[in-house]
Design an enzyme around this catalytic site. Structure first.
Site, PDB file in Angstrom:
ATOM      1  N   CYS A   1      17.524   5.393  -3.660  1.00 55.27           N
ATOM      2  CA  CYS A   1      17.061   5.977  -4.936  1.00 55.27           C
ATOM      3  C   CYS A   1      18.055   6.977  -5.539  1.00 55.27           C
ATOM      4  O   CYS A   1      18.336   6.940  -6.743  1.00 55.27           O
ATOM      5  CB  CYS A   1      15.700   6.633  -4.749  1.00 55.27           C
ATOM      6  SG  CYS A   1      15.530   7.550  -3.215  1.00 55.27           S
TER       7      CYS A   1
ATOM      8  N   ARG B   1      -2.857  -2.469   9.651  1.00 54.74           N
ATOM      9  CA  ARG B   1      -3.675  -1.288   9.304  1.00 54.74           C
ATOM     10  C   ARG B   1      -4.398  -1.441   7.979  1.00 54.74           C
ATOM     11  O   ARG B   1      -5.557  -1.062   7.846  1.00 54.74           O
ATOM     12  CB  ARG B   1      -2.787  -0.024   9.221  1.00 54.74           C
ATOM     13  CG  ARG B   1      -2.344   0.538  10.538  1.00 54.74           C
ATOM     14  CD  ARG B   1      -1.525   1.808  10.303  1.00 54.74           C
ATOM     15  NE  ARG B   1      -0.278   1.542   9.579  1.00 54.74           N
ATOM     16  CZ  ARG B   1       0.870   1.181  10.155  1.00 54.74           C
ATOM     17  NH1 ARG B   1       0.935   1.085  11.453  1.00 54.74           N
ATOM     18  NH2 ARG B   1       1.955   0.942   9.442  1.00 54.74           N
ATOM     19  N   SER B   2      -3.716  -1.944   6.966  1.00 53.54           N
ATOM     20  CA  SER B   2      -4.319  -2.033   5.629  1.00 53.54           C
ATOM     21  C   SER B   2      -4.811  -3.434   5.287  1.00 53.54           C
ATOM     22  O   SER B   2      -5.377  -3.639   4.209  1.00 53.54           O
ATOM     23  CB  SER B   2      -3.317  -1.600   4.559  1.00 53.54           C
ATOM     24  OG  SER B   2      -2.948  -0.276   4.758  1.00 53.54           O
TER      25      SER B   2
ATOM     26  N   THR C   1       0.818  -1.212   0.000  1.00 56.28           N
ATOM     27  CA  THR C   1       0.000   0.000   0.000  1.00 56.28           C
ATOM     28  C   THR C   1       0.854   1.266   0.000  1.00 56.28           C
ATOM     29  O   THR C   1       0.316   2.367  -0.047  1.00 56.28           O
ATOM     30  CB  THR C   1      -0.906   0.033   1.254  1.00 56.28           C
ATOM     31  OG1 THR C   1      -0.065  -0.208   2.395  1.00 56.28           O
ATOM     32  CG2 THR C   1      -1.988  -1.024   1.179  1.00 56.28           C
TER      33      THR C   1
ATOM     34  N   HIS D   1      13.767  12.827  -8.566  1.00 57.52           N
ATOM     35  CA  HIS D   1      14.951  13.395  -7.922  1.00 57.52           C
ATOM     36  C   HIS D   1      15.871  14.001  -8.992  1.00 57.52           C
ATOM     37  O   HIS D   1      16.069  13.414 -10.059  1.00 57.52           O
ATOM     38  CB  HIS D   1      15.767  12.304  -7.214  1.00 57.52           C
ATOM     39  CG  HIS D   1      15.134  11.746  -5.973  1.00 57.52           C
ATOM     40  ND1 HIS D   1      14.015  12.284  -5.370  1.00 57.52           N
ATOM     41  CD2 HIS D   1      15.495  10.677  -5.199  1.00 57.52           C
ATOM     42  CE1 HIS D   1      13.712  11.574  -4.286  1.00 57.52           C
ATOM     43  NE2 HIS D   1      14.584  10.597  -4.175  1.00 57.52           N
TER      44      HIS D   1
ATOM     45  N   GLN E   1      15.800  16.520  -3.997  1.00 58.47           N
ATOM     46  CA  GLN E   1      14.989  15.302  -3.960  1.00 58.47           C
ATOM     47  C   GLN E   1      13.500  15.557  -3.706  1.00 58.47           C
ATOM     48  O   GLN E   1      13.115  16.442  -2.952  1.00 58.47           O
ATOM     49  CB  GLN E   1      15.555  14.347  -2.898  1.00 58.47           C
ATOM     50  CG  GLN E   1      16.961  13.869  -3.258  1.00 58.47           C
ATOM     51  CD  GLN E   1      17.556  12.868  -2.281  1.00 58.47           C
ATOM     52  OE1 GLN E   1      18.718  13.011  -1.899  1.00 58.47           O
ATOM     53  NE2 GLN E   1      16.822  11.853  -1.872  1.00 58.47           N
TER      54      GLN E   1
ATOM     55  N   ARG F   1      15.875  18.285   0.296  1.00 58.06           N
ATOM     56  CA  ARG F   1      14.483  17.968  -0.074  1.00 58.06           C
ATOM     57  C   ARG F   1      13.817  19.211  -0.654  1.00 58.06           C
ATOM     58  O   ARG F   1      13.926  20.300  -0.096  1.00 58.06           O
ATOM     59  CB  ARG F   1      13.726  17.520   1.179  1.00 58.06           C
ATOM     60  CG  ARG F   1      12.357  16.966   0.891  1.00 58.06           C
ATOM     61  CD  ARG F   1      12.374  15.564   0.345  1.00 58.06           C
ATOM     62  NE  ARG F   1      12.701  14.569   1.351  1.00 58.06           N
ATOM     63  CZ  ARG F   1      12.986  13.301   1.063  1.00 58.06           C
ATOM     64  NH1 ARG F   1      13.013  12.868  -0.197  1.00 58.06           N
ATOM     65  NH2 ARG F   1      13.260  12.444   2.036  1.00 58.06           N
TER      66      ARG F   1
ATOM     67  N   ARG G   1      21.872  -3.279   2.894  1.00 57.44           N
ATOM     68  CA  ARG G   1      22.664  -2.768   1.766  1.00 57.44           C
ATOM     69  C   ARG G   1      24.169  -2.872   1.949  1.00 57.44           C
ATOM     70  O   ARG G   1      24.891  -3.117   0.993  1.00 57.44           O
ATOM     71  CB  ARG G   1      22.299  -1.300   1.490  1.00 57.44           C
ATOM     72  CG  ARG G   1      20.935  -1.165   0.843  1.00 57.44           C
ATOM     73  CD  ARG G   1      20.613   0.301   0.594  1.00 57.44           C
ATOM     74  NE  ARG G   1      19.240   0.463   0.164  1.00 57.44           N
ATOM     75  CZ  ARG G   1      18.531   1.557   0.378  1.00 57.44           C
ATOM     76  NH1 ARG G   1      19.062   2.581   1.021  1.00 57.44           N
ATOM     77  NH2 ARG G   1      17.292   1.640  -0.054  1.00 57.44           N
TER      78      ARG G   1
HETATM   79  N1  LIG Z   1       9.902   6.320  -1.614  1.00 61.20           N
HETATM   80  C1  LIG Z   1      11.054   6.076  -2.214  1.00 61.20           C
HETATM   81  O1  LIG Z   1      11.462   6.766  -3.178  1.00 61.20           O
HETATM   82  C2  LIG Z   1      11.905   4.932  -1.785  1.00 61.20           C
HETATM   83  C3  LIG Z   1      12.941   4.556  -2.604  1.00 61.20           C
HETATM   84  C4  LIG Z   1      13.726   3.477  -2.246  1.00 61.20           C
HETATM   85  C5  LIG Z   1      13.468   2.811  -1.073  1.00 61.20           C
HETATM   86  N2  LIG Z   1      12.460   3.196  -0.258  1.00 61.20           N
HETATM   87  C6  LIG Z   1      12.235   2.443   0.972  1.00 61.20           C
HETATM   88  O2  LIG Z   1      11.086   1.628   0.847  1.00 61.20           O
HETATM   89  C7  LIG Z   1      10.411   1.542   2.092  1.00 61.20           C
HETATM   90  C8  LIG Z   1       8.953   1.981   1.930  1.00 61.20           C
HETATM   91  O3  LIG Z   1       8.938   3.307   1.437  1.00 61.20           O
HETATM   92  P1  LIG Z   1       7.612   4.027   0.948  1.00 61.20           P
HETATM   93  O4  LIG Z   1       8.072   5.339   0.463  1.00 61.20           O
HETATM   94  O5  LIG Z   1       6.807   3.151   0.058  1.00 61.20           O
HETATM   95  O6  LIG Z   1       6.820   4.196   2.367  1.00 61.20           O
HETATM   96  P2  LIG Z   1       5.261   4.373   2.642  1.00 61.20           P
HETATM   97  O7  LIG Z   1       4.576   5.039   1.522  1.00 61.20           O
HETATM   98  O8  LIG Z   1       5.193   4.997   3.995  1.00 61.20           O
HETATM   99  O9  LIG Z   1       4.703   2.859   2.748  1.00 61.20           O
HETATM  100  C9  LIG Z   1       5.070   1.986   3.769  1.00 61.20           C
HETATM  101  C10 LIG Z   1       4.494   0.599   3.504  1.00 61.20           C
HETATM  102  O10 LIG Z   1       4.977  -0.316   4.482  1.00 61.20           O
HETATM  103  C11 LIG Z   1       3.876  -0.971   5.125  1.00 61.20           C
HETATM  104  N3  LIG Z   1       4.201  -1.278   6.503  1.00 61.20           N
HETATM  105  C12 LIG Z   1       4.464  -0.401   7.501  1.00 61.20           C
HETATM  106  N4  LIG Z   1       4.682  -1.076   8.674  1.00 61.20           N
HETATM  107  C13 LIG Z   1       4.560  -2.402   8.388  1.00 61.20           C
HETATM  108  C14 LIG Z   1       4.655  -3.593   9.153  1.00 61.20           C
HETATM  109  N5  LIG Z   1       4.938  -3.582  10.455  1.00 61.20           N
HETATM  110  N6  LIG Z   1       4.443  -4.785   8.529  1.00 61.20           N
HETATM  111  C15 LIG Z   1       4.163  -4.823   7.209  1.00 61.20           C
HETATM  112  N7  LIG Z   1       4.038  -3.726   6.434  1.00 61.20           N
HETATM  113  C16 LIG Z   1       4.241  -2.527   7.013  1.00 61.20           C
HETATM  114  C17 LIG Z   1       2.750   0.015   5.000  1.00 61.20           C
HETATM  115  O11 LIG Z   1       1.509  -0.672   5.172  1.00 61.20           O
HETATM  116  P3  LIG Z   1       0.196   0.023   5.819  1.00 61.20           P
HETATM  117  O12 LIG Z   1      -0.615   0.547   4.669  1.00 61.20           O
HETATM  118  O13 LIG Z   1      -0.465  -1.117   6.506  1.00 61.20           O
HETATM  119  O14 LIG Z   1       0.684   1.096   6.735  1.00 61.20           O
HETATM  120  C18 LIG Z   1       2.979   0.529   3.580  1.00 61.20           C
HETATM  121  O15 LIG Z   1       2.509  -0.431   2.647  1.00 61.20           O
HETATM  122  C19 LIG Z   1      11.231   2.381   3.066  1.00 61.20           C
HETATM  123  O16 LIG Z   1      12.127   1.547   3.760  1.00 61.20           O
HETATM  124  C20 LIG Z   1      11.985   3.317   2.181  1.00 61.20           C
HETATM  125  O17 LIG Z   1      13.186   3.752   2.752  1.00 61.20           O
HETATM  126  C21 LIG Z   1      11.648   4.235  -0.609  1.00 61.20           C
END
Ligand SMILES: NC(=O)c1ccc[n+]([C@@H]2O[C@H](COP(=O)([O-])OP(=O)(O)OC[C@H]3O[C@@H](n4cnc5c(N)ncnc54)[C@H](OP(=O)(O)O)[C@@H]3O)[C@@H](O)[C@H]2O)c1
Length: 349
Positions: free
Chosen positions: A132, A43-44, A15, A252, A159, A245, A103
């Site tokens: 990223c 939550r989801s 999600t 980015h 970014q 940011r 990583r």
């Molecule tokens: N955004 C980027 O550009 C980017 C790039 C590279 C890597 N990342 C990494 O990818 C990860 C997610 O980033 P995002 O930007 O997608 O964050 P996000 O939009 O906040 O989404 C977080 C996701 O993780 C789930 N989640 C949270 N707690 C959890 C738990 N205890 N068990 C299972 N699922 C859980 C959430 O589910 P719910 O809906 O249930 O809360 C949601 O699906 C981070 O570690 C981030 O550093 C992000």
């Protein structure tokens, strides 16, 4: 998405900002899937999403969720990966992890297919997807390293808020509306939701991405420094970064200064190299004001490069501007691309 023949794939964090892009990318790239399991937190759980005309119920991620899963794409934060990625591997899955959890582990490859695909063969069940901002920079620099050698990099990033997740995008939109309406804003998420202070991002620039380390650099800056050396197999490479940011939703941008080892290289030679480089689109025509911008890169898998010019004083120094969709090449596309390569190399059980 092929339904008959393919792999059981799980998306953890389905999600989230990245997870949603992963699902779309799997569909768009026609990844061979026999079953798609979508996981999130409690939550989801229970939410129903439509994927390629098929309704799938999101489930809470637990160790047993990975029974029968062959490929698991993780993007639910580092703690979830640390807890559940080994459980997925124990059950026979190969994990592509988007978080910073693994990583820098010596026994886990950190892979950008255009740069170090061969490292996939050294996997022990988990492959890490780099940060990223690192990914787009190394895609642009690798062809230059191959041809002219690489000595030094100084990068400043600009970014997008989606790099901090879906809630940060929402915060930017809400603040923008409030400020235009003359209302006060109450920042809650950026720069780092778990840090002490939060600052306005709308109509602003924040020189902090992730938490500060003891050396005065932020963790995001240290990720760029350490991950670049690991991916390029250049421990001696000099790298420094400043990460900022901006109030941009997706995409980015980076101003990259680099020094090559060879003397007498021209900007024209660098442009000629990047014109044919894998995963790179050269947009460099100053006379006609052609250069990459995030608004034009959203939804595209490539890394866009322009403004290539030689440093005024340093013969071996060059500057360039590198832009990419942080949710695609910076996350979802790089992960799916790794999964595609794993399949092609016969590394998926
Ligand atoms: N955004 C980027 O550009 C980017 C790039 C590279 C890597 N990342 C990494 O990818 C990860 C997610 O980033 P995002 O930007 O997608 O964050 P996000 O939009 O906040 O989404 C977080 C996701 O993780 C789930 N989640 C949270 N707690 C959890 C738990 N205890 N068990 C299972 N699922 C859980 C959430 O589910 P719910 O809906 O249930 O809360 C949601 O699906 C981070 O570690 C981030 O550093 C992000």
């Amino acid at each position: 998405m092929s339904q008959q023949k393919g792999f059981h794939v799980a998306v953890v964090g389905a999600t989230g900002a990245v997870g949603q892009q992963m699902i779309q990318t799997l569909v768009k790239e026609n990844f061979p899937i026999s079953k798609l399991t979508l996981l999130s937190s409690a939550r989801s759980a229970g939410k129903v999403v439509e994927v390629n005309g098929q309704e799938i119920t999101i489930q809470e991620a637990k160790p047993e969720s990975f029974e029968g899963v062959q490929i698991a794409l993780f993007s639910a934060g580092g703690n979830v990966s640390k807890e559940l990625a080994p459980e997925a591997v124990k059950r026979g899955a190969i994990v592509v992890d988007n978080t910073s959890a693994f990583r820098m582990d010596a026994d886990k490859p950190l892979v950008v297919p255009e740069v170090n695909e061969a490292d996939l063969h050294q996997h022990n069940g988990i492959i890490a997807n780099p940060n990223c901002s690192t990914i787009q920079m190394v895609v642009a620099l690798e062809p230059i390293r191959q041809q002219f050698g690489l000595k030094k990099i100084i990068v400043s990033t600009y970014q997008a808020v989606s790099g901090a997740g879906a809630s940060a995008v929402e915060e930017l939109m809400q603040q923008t509306k409030s400020i235009i309406a003359g209302e006060t804003v109450e920042p809650k998420i950026l720069p780092v939701s778990s840090d002490k202070n939060h600052y306005q991002i709308a109509f602003n620039a924040i020189p902090q991405i992730d938490k500060f380390q003891d050396n005065g650099y932020t963790f995001e800056e240290m990720k760029m420094i350490n991950e670049t050396k690991k991916i390029m197999h250049l421990p001696e490479l000099q790298v420094s970064a400043t990460c900022v940011r901006l109030p941009v939703a997706v995409g980015h941008s980076e101003s990259v200064y680099f020094e090559v080892e060879k003397e007498g290289v021209s900007a024209q030679e660098i442009k000629a190299l990047l014109k044919d480089a894998p995963g790179v689109i050269l947009q460099d025509d100053p006379e006609n004001q052609v250069y990459p911008m995030p608004a034009n890169c959203v939804g595209k898998n490539d890394v866009f490069v322009g403004r290539i010019r030689k440093d005024i004083d340093e013969d071996r120094g060059f500057h360039m501007w590198v832009v990419s969709d942080n949710l695609l090449k910076g996350a979802a596309w790089n992960s799916v691309q790794i999964a595609e390569r794993l399949v092609e190399l016969g590394l998926v059980k």
